[in-house]
Each structure stands twice: as C-alpha cells, then as structure tokens.
Design a protein around this motif. Structure first.
Motif, short mmCIF file in Angstrom:
data_model
loop_
_atom_site.label_atom_id
_atom_site.label_comp_id
_atom_site.label_asym_id
_atom_site.label_seq_id
_atom_site.Cartn_x
_atom_site.Cartn_y
_atom_site.Cartn_z
N VAL A 231 -23.07 46.25 -9.79
CA VAL A 231 -24.38 46.88 -9.69
C VAL A 231 -25.49 46.03 -10.63
O VAL A 231 -26.65 45.62 -10.08
CB VAL A 231 -24.55 48.08 -10.35
CG1 VAL A 231 -25.69 48.93 -10.52
CG2 VAL A 231 -23.58 49.23 -9.41
N ALA A 259 -20.31 50.66 -6.15
CA ALA A 259 -21.28 49.95 -6.29
C ALA A 259 -22.69 50.20 -5.36
O ALA A 259 -23.67 50.41 -5.66
CB ALA A 259 -21.26 48.35 -6.53
N TYR A 263 -26.38 51.16 -6.39
CA TYR A 263 -27.53 50.15 -6.45
C TYR A 263 -28.70 50.59 -5.13
O TYR A 263 -29.65 50.13 -5.21
CB TYR A 263 -27.17 48.68 -6.54
CG TYR A 263 -26.47 47.99 -5.35
CD1 TYR A 263 -27.01 47.92 -4.06
CD2 TYR A 263 -25.05 47.56 -5.56
CE1 TYR A 263 -26.09 47.06 -3.25
CE2 TYR A 263 -24.22 46.94 -4.43
CZ TYR A 263 -24.95 46.90 -3.34
OH TYR A 263 -24.04 46.25 -2.37
#
Length: 280
Positions: A231, A259, A263
């Motif tokens: 991230v 992740a 993000y």
C-alpha cells in the motif's frame, strides 16, 4: 510462476539498433461500465503450470501480416517503424493512473481482484500468460467481459532476450491466439517477462498489432513484503500518468489482494481516475 523481477536486472530496457522510430499514438479513456471495452483480450499470470517442454515444431505466424480490417475499428495497429522502448508511463492524461496485474489469471486470487475493481467501478490491465489463460478460460472471459484490458505476457514467462526470433514469435503468437479464441479479439498490448525487451520483441510484437507496456511503480508484491508495504509503495508512487505493476498470480498473492482493497479507495478519494489505455 516466475515474476518480472526474479532475473536481474529487473527493469532494464535493452538498447536497440538505430533506425527504429515511433509507432502509433496512445491515449487513455476511462471505461464507461455501460459500454464495451473494445475487447482486445496481467506482471505479466496465476499459479504456474509446468513449463512447455519445447516450442511447437510447426511455424506460427499469428497475425504476422497487415492488420487492416482485423483490429477493432477505433484502433490503429502498431506497424513499422516500431518503438525502441516500452511505455513506462502515460503523460498528458490528467489526474489519472493505470493499475496492471501480471502472470494470471489465477482461480484463487484473480476473482478477488476483479471483485474489488467491480465494487469501485474501475478498469485495469491484465497481462496474461498463455498457459494460465488456456487453463482458466472462464476467468479470461470475465476479465474481458467486465471491461478490463487483456494483454499478452508470453506463454511460459521466459526471458525473451534469450530466445530466437522464432521463439519470441511462438511465445507471443500462441498467447495472442488463445486470447483471441477465448475473447473474440487479439490483445493490443504486451509486456515482456522480467521487463526484459529487445529488438526482436519490439518488432514481432508490432507485427502482431501490439504495443509494449512497462510500468512506473513496481509494488514488488512478488516478494511478499506485507500488505502495508505494498500500500505504501503505491501511495508514494501515485501521480498523473503512473502505471502500477502488481501480480494476481505466480505465488501467494493474498497480500496483493488485501493491498488493492486498501489503496484503491484511497486513490479514488484523492481524486485519481483509474483508467486503461486505448489505442487511437
């Protein structure tokens, strides 16, 4: 399966012979979920099957011929003179970024990535290995049907710079062939395994109607560095025109899946438009 980064140097673009010029122009558009993606077809592949023992004995000339009338109408094929280096970022696209996934499709991880992209109405690029695509045809159809760009990442993920022209033709041609059989259209983009390019790959890819795509931000997710690290790398590297490299196959990609869930909404909250390239 192998990753882009397991053979050093990881991101070297090999110098090529002089005399090769620029190819077709490239633009970006955000995919409208209500429209077709202009289906052409991810670093770069799921859990790998056994490597091919040898190239096919018969010559393979997938689209090694003029593409007029064969590509979707709004695209222009890549024709000589071809590029001497791949796209590493895409400038002049405003506050937009491109997410890309290599080595798939993988039946364990790719569906979760697709679910997250669909939840946020975002399109991405998937560079598929031919052997993975052949073994997971329903996933290839889903990637294409949901508006993502399907790219060519070779058949067995070899170091292309070590192959003969016939070998490069076989790796790229077989992959384009299976993608076209599954989706109805051949891929318009390709990515060299390990980010290793050479004149043969540029010329043969162009002859097959494909443009070369590299990346700007490498998440190094194949090293399994931890969700937080992935991230952070994406957030720190975010910027207009950036192309992010991740993987949806080739090993344990649970961190890559987690992740993305973190993000992606953060990038959208920051005002980034996540889009895919379109050949003009």
């Amino acid at each position: 399966m192998k990753s882009e980064h397991r053979l050093p140097p990881r991101r070297t673009v090999l110098r090529l012979a002089a005399g090769l010029g620029a190819a077709t122009a490239v633009g970006l558009v955000a995919r409208d979920p209500g429209t077709s993606p202009g289906r052409p077809a991810t670093p770069a592949a799921g859990a790998a099957g056994p490597p091919a023992a040898a190239f096919r004995s018969r010559p393979l000339a997938y689209r090694l011929r003029p593409m007029t009338g064969q590509a979707p109408p709004r695209y222009r094929p890549a024709t000589p003179p071809v590029r001497t280096r791949p796209f590493e970022q895409l400038p002049d696209i405003g506050h937009a970024m491109v997410l890309s996934f290599d080595d798939g499709p993988d039946p364990l991880y790719t569906p979760h990535i697709l679910d997250t992209l669909r939840e946020h109405d975002v399109r991405a690029m998937f560079f598929l290995c031919g052997e993975m695509a052949n073994d997971n045809r329903d996933l290839v159809r889903r990637i294409s049907d949901e508006g993502h760009t399907v790219g060519n990442h070779s058949w067995t993920h070899p170091l292309v710079t070590k192959l003969s022209r016939a070998g490069v033709t076989d790796e790229l041609g077989r992959t384009s062939e299976v993608i076209e059989k599954i989706t109805g259209a051949g891929p318009l983009w390709y990515r060299a395994p390990y980010g290793a390019w050479n004149r043969n790959s540029f010329e043969i890819g162009a002859a097959m109607g494909m443009e070369p795509m590299a990346w700007t931000v490498d998440t190094l997710d194949w090293t399994v560095p931890g969700t937080e690290t992935i991230v952070r790398r994406v957030r720190q590297g975010a910027g207009p025109g950036v192309v992010v490299l991740s993987h949806d196959a080739g090993g344990n990609r649970a961190q890559s899946v987690a992740a993305l869930r973190r993000y992606l909404p953060e990038l959208l909250d920051d005002g980034y438009r996540l889009t895919v390239p379109r050949r003009l």
